[in-house]
Design an enzyme around this catalytic site. Structure first.
Site, mmCIF file in Angstrom:
data_model
loop_
_atom_site.group_PDB
_atom_site.id
_atom_site.type_symbol
_atom_site.label_atom_id
_atom_site.label_comp_id
_atom_site.label_asym_id
_atom_site.label_seq_id
_atom_site.Cartn_x
_atom_site.Cartn_y
_atom_site.Cartn_z
ATOM 1 C CE LYS A 14 35.016 25.813 42.739
ATOM 2 N NZ LYS A 14 35.158 25.562 41.308
ATOM 3 N NE ARG A 91 40.573 28.470 41.750
ATOM 4 C CZ ARG A 91 39.320 28.837 41.931
ATOM 5 N NH1 ARG A 91 38.888 29.112 43.139
ATOM 6 N NH2 ARG A 91 38.487 28.904 40.918
ATOM 7 N NE ARG A 127 29.894 31.550 36.650
ATOM 8 C CZ ARG A 127 30.925 31.082 37.341
ATOM 9 N NH1 ARG A 127 30.745 30.176 38.275
ATOM 10 N NH2 ARG A 127 32.141 31.494 37.088
ATOM 11 N NE ARG A 162 33.041 34.887 37.822
ATOM 12 C CZ ARG A 162 33.416 33.820 38.502
ATOM 13 N NH1 ARG A 162 32.635 33.329 39.441
ATOM 14 N NH2 ARG A 162 34.555 33.224 38.254
ATOM 15 N NE ARG A 173 37.506 30.635 35.450
ATOM 16 C CZ ARG A 173 36.222 30.927 35.190
ATOM 17 N NH1 ARG A 173 35.903 31.632 34.129
ATOM 18 N NH2 ARG A 173 35.281 30.513 35.997
HETATM 19 P P1 ADP Z 1 35.356 29.477 39.369
HETATM 20 O O1 ADP Z 1 35.379 28.426 40.434
HETATM 21 O O2 ADP Z 1 34.086 29.512 38.601
HETATM 22 O O3 ADP Z 1 36.550 29.440 38.470
HETATM 23 P P2 ADP Z 1 35.865 31.577 41.402
HETATM 24 O O4 ADP Z 1 34.905 32.693 41.619
HETATM 25 O O5 ADP Z 1 36.023 30.576 42.484
HETATM 26 O O6 ADP Z 1 35.409 30.918 40.025
HETATM 27 O O7 ADP Z 1 37.329 32.173 41.071
HETATM 28 C C1 ADP Z 1 37.534 33.129 40.073
HETATM 29 C C2 ADP Z 1 39.024 33.474 39.979
HETATM 30 O O8 ADP Z 1 39.493 34.017 41.237
HETATM 31 C C3 ADP Z 1 39.981 32.318 39.702
HETATM 32 O O9 ADP Z 1 40.082 32.017 38.326
HETATM 33 C C4 ADP Z 1 41.289 32.879 40.292
HETATM 34 O O10 ADP Z 1 41.884 33.821 39.436
HETATM 35 C C5 ADP Z 1 40.823 33.606 41.523
HETATM 36 N N1 ADP Z 1 40.796 32.738 42.732
HETATM 37 C C6 ADP Z 1 39.692 32.365 43.439
HETATM 38 N N2 ADP Z 1 40.025 31.575 44.477
HETATM 39 C C7 ADP Z 1 41.386 31.431 44.431
HETATM 40 C C8 ADP Z 1 42.337 30.709 45.206
HETATM 41 N N3 ADP Z 1 41.970 29.953 46.253
HETATM 42 N N4 ADP Z 1 43.647 30.795 44.853
HETATM 43 C C9 ADP Z 1 44.044 31.543 43.811
HETATM 44 N N5 ADP Z 1 43.199 32.244 43.018
HETATM 45 C C10 ADP Z 1 41.891 32.189 43.321
#
Ligand code: ADP
Length: 215
Positions: A14, A91, A127, A162, A173
């Site tokens: 994404k 999410r 990554r 990360r 996750r």
């Molecule tokens: P990825 O898509 O690679 O898992 P992100 O950078 O989008 O990584 O998200 C990292 C973390 O941030 C998630 O595992 C969660 O803990 C938190 N997070 C990000 N976006 C949301 C969201 N929309 N709702 C709840 N938690 C979120």
């Protein structure tokens, strides 16, 4: 104002695709993960609370993330833009419903699907992300390596892995995603704006498919 919603499994690409769309179509990318990491980096009380949630691979509670998103959408650059792309939001179904309350002229939801869980794990373990929060460029040692080892192609800052890209957190996750984020697919299907893409394809192939949907 147009809205492109990019959602799907962690590691589906994404962020990488959102960066390309931002650059090619002048849409503004809104990554809730980046917004959270900025808050964590600023060491605010909210940031500290979210840091431990993120490191476990859990979701930040809806009411917090919805507030963070709404505040971002109220900023001036969004008002002046052609449109915006959400990366990693929504999410949960509730997050999707709240986003729908914010009016736009047109909306597409693009679901990046990965069937093979091991592809996700392998991608995330290789990554690397730029340490400059203003840049935040994403690389992958296997699919999209930096030109110079350990350095960002765009701004030359050091790259790092990360904190939540370790195998245990990645597996969590993925299970959180299956339970809480998959229902979002039905939400957009019912709304009639869902597009599905197989995200195990290459970065270029996926972008080509996205182009056909967004243009
Ligand atoms: P990825 O898509 O690679 O898992 P992100 O950078 O989008 O990584 O998200 C990292 C973390 O941030 C998630 O595992 C969660 O803990 C938190 N997070 C990000 N976006 C949301 C969201 N929309 N709702 C709840 N938690 C979120």
């Amino acid at each position: 104002m147009k809205r492109v919603i990019l959602f799907g499994a962690p590691g589906a690409g994404k962020g990488t695709q959102a960066d390309i769309i931002e650059e090619k179509y002048s849409y503004i990318k809104i990554s809730t993960g980046d917004l959270i990491r900025a808050e964590v980096g600023a060491k605010t009380q909210l940031g500290l609370q979210m840091k431990s949630i993120m490191e476990k691979g859990e979701l930040v509670p809806d009411e917090i993330i919805i507030e963070i998103l709404k505040n971002r959408l109220m900023e001036k650059d969004i008002e002046e833009a052609n449109g915006y792309i959400t990366d990693g939001y929504p999410r949960t179904r509730h997050q999707a419903e709240e986003l729908s309350r914010m009016p736009v002229h047109s909306e597409v939801a693009i679901y990046l699907d990965i069937v093979d869980e091991n592809v996700v794990v392998r991608r995330l373990l290789s990554r690397l992300t730029c340490t400059d929060p203003e840049c935040g460029a994403i690389f992958n040692l296997e699919e999209n390596p930096p030109k110079q080892a350990g350095k960002c192609d765009d701004c030359n800052s050091p790259l790092k892995q990360r904190a939540d890209d370790n195998e245990e957190t990645i597996r969590n996750r993925i299970s959180v995603y299956k339970e809480q984020t998959r229902p979002v697919i039905d939400y957009y299907r019912e709304k009639g704006c869902l597009h599905e893409i197989d995200a195990s394809a290459s970065i270029e192939d996926i972008f080509e498919q996205i182009t056909r949907i967004v243009v």
